[in-house]
Every structure is written in C-alpha cells, then in structure tokens.
Design a protein around this motif. Structure first.
Motif, PDB file in Angstrom:
ATOM      1  N   ALA A  64       0.825  -1.213   0.000  1.00 24.20           N
ATOM      2  CA  ALA A  64       0.000   0.000   0.000  1.00 24.20           C
ATOM      3  C   ALA A  64       0.860   1.264   0.000  1.00 24.20           C
ATOM      4  O   ALA A  64       0.605   2.204  -0.763  1.00 24.20           O
ATOM      5  CB  ALA A  64      -0.937  -0.009   1.204  1.00 24.20           C
TER       6      ALA A  64
ATOM      7  N   GLU B 169       1.072   3.975  -3.100  1.00 25.16           N
ATOM      8  CA  GLU B 169       0.780   5.389  -2.878  1.00 25.16           C
ATOM      9  C   GLU B 169       1.922   6.275  -3.350  1.00 25.16           C
ATOM     10  O   GLU B 169       1.700   7.351  -3.907  1.00 25.16           O
ATOM     11  CB  GLU B 169       0.466   5.640  -1.404  1.00 25.16           C
ATOM     12  CG  GLU B 169      -0.874   5.055  -0.989  1.00 25.16           C
ATOM     13  CD  GLU B 169      -1.091   5.030   0.506  1.00 25.16           C
ATOM     14  OE1 GLU B 169      -0.205   5.456   1.274  1.00 25.16           O
ATOM     15  OE2 GLU B 169      -2.177   4.570   0.915  1.00 25.16           O
ATOM     16  N   LYS B 170       3.173   5.839  -3.177  1.00 21.75           N
ATOM     17  CA  LYS B 170       4.324   6.615  -3.648  1.00 21.75           C
ATOM     18  C   LYS B 170       4.366   6.670  -5.173  1.00 21.75           C
ATOM     19  O   LYS B 170       4.660   7.716  -5.761  1.00 21.75           O
ATOM     20  CB  LYS B 170       5.630   6.042  -3.099  1.00 21.75           C
ATOM     21  CG  LYS B 170       5.832   6.348  -1.638  1.00 21.75           C
ATOM     22  CD  LYS B 170       7.148   5.810  -1.128  1.00 21.75           C
ATOM     23  CE  LYS B 170       7.321   6.141   0.347  1.00 21.75           C
ATOM     24  NZ  LYS B 170       8.587   5.661   0.880  1.00 21.75           N
TER      25      LYS B 170
ATOM     26  N   ALA C 185       1.789   6.422  -7.154  1.00 23.65           N
ATOM     27  CA  ALA C 185       0.681   7.297  -7.550  1.00 23.65           C
ATOM     28  C   ALA C 185       1.038   8.768  -7.353  1.00 23.65           C
ATOM     29  O   ALA C 185       0.729   9.613  -8.203  1.00 23.65           O
ATOM     30  CB  ALA C 185      -0.572   6.945  -6.757  1.00 23.65           C
ATOM     31  N   ALA C 186       1.704   9.095  -6.255  1.00 24.01           N
ATOM     32  CA  ALA C 186       2.114  10.480  -6.007  1.00 24.01           C
ATOM     33  C   ALA C 186       3.083  10.953  -7.083  1.00 24.01           C
ATOM     34  O   ALA C 186       2.994  12.093  -7.554  1.00 24.01           O
ATOM     35  CB  ALA C 186       2.747  10.602  -4.620  1.00 24.01           C
TER      36      ALA C 186
END
Length: 124
Positions: A106, A110-111, A113-114
């Motif tokens: 997760a 998220e990294k 996606a950022a």
C-alpha cells in the motif's frame, strides 16, 4: 533541461523519433511496435512477503506507464499500472508476514501514484 528523444522503428510508421520521459526505462522490450503500442514504462516497484511454506510470494508489482499514441484508450498523461496477485493457503504463522507485505504494498503504491500525479505537470 533539454527533452530526451528516442528513435524507434515501427511497423506502421517506419523510423520515428519521439520524446521520451526521463523516467522511461527504454523500449528494448518493444521490438518493432505499432505506433499505437509504444508505451513508456518506469522501473517496477514490488512488494511481497517471505513465507515458511511458499518462500517469497509476490503481492504487488506497479509502475508508471504512459501510452501517448494509443488509439483505443489514449493516455494524455502517465498512469499507474498495477498488478495485485496472491493466491495461497497460508500457515497461520505466515499471515502476519503477508499482512506486513500488504502494508508495504500500500505504501509503495501510494508513492508511485504520487509520482504519477507530480508528472502530470510535465512528462519529463
């Protein structure tokens, strides 16, 4: 910063020179593609868990991807390509390890996606 370019020999357009984002790992995996199939990919980000019974089990593979010439689903900006997969009968002792692997997956997702969101301002 000057834009990078790459020259690719395509089936339908012959030799073309196109912009290549700095994060792209290259196109060696795409021998003689159609123009619509040219895809820029980043390095793969992985997450998994070491189990007693199955050894290493993969949970996640993700990368930034951009197919600017796609005909069916054109991508005007980089997207996140995600593979989430794990099918296993686990010993109860391995479940905490897999749970930790899911948390790591997760965070890594998220990294990625950022970074894809950051790149939307420019494809460099």
């Amino acid at each position: 910063m000057s834009a990078r370019t790459v020259t690719i020999v395509t089936v339908d357009q012959g030799e073309i020179t196109i912009p290549e984002p700095a994060w792209c790992v290259g196109h060696h995996w795409q021998p003689r593609p159609y123009l619509a199939d040219i895809t820029h990919n980043s390095v793969r980000v992985k997450a998994g868990a070491m189990t007693a019974e199955h050894g290493w089990v993969s949970i996640l593979v993700a990368r930034i991807s951009h197919a600017p010439y796609a005909m069916v689903l054109p991508q005007p900006y980089p997207v996140v390509s995600v593979e989430v997969d794990m099918v296993a009968e686990l010993a109860a002792e391995d479940v905490p390890k897999v749970s930790q692997g899911l948390r790591v997956a997760a965070m890594r997702l998220e990294k990625v996606a950022a970074e894809a969101l950051r790149l939307r301002g420019g494809l460099a």
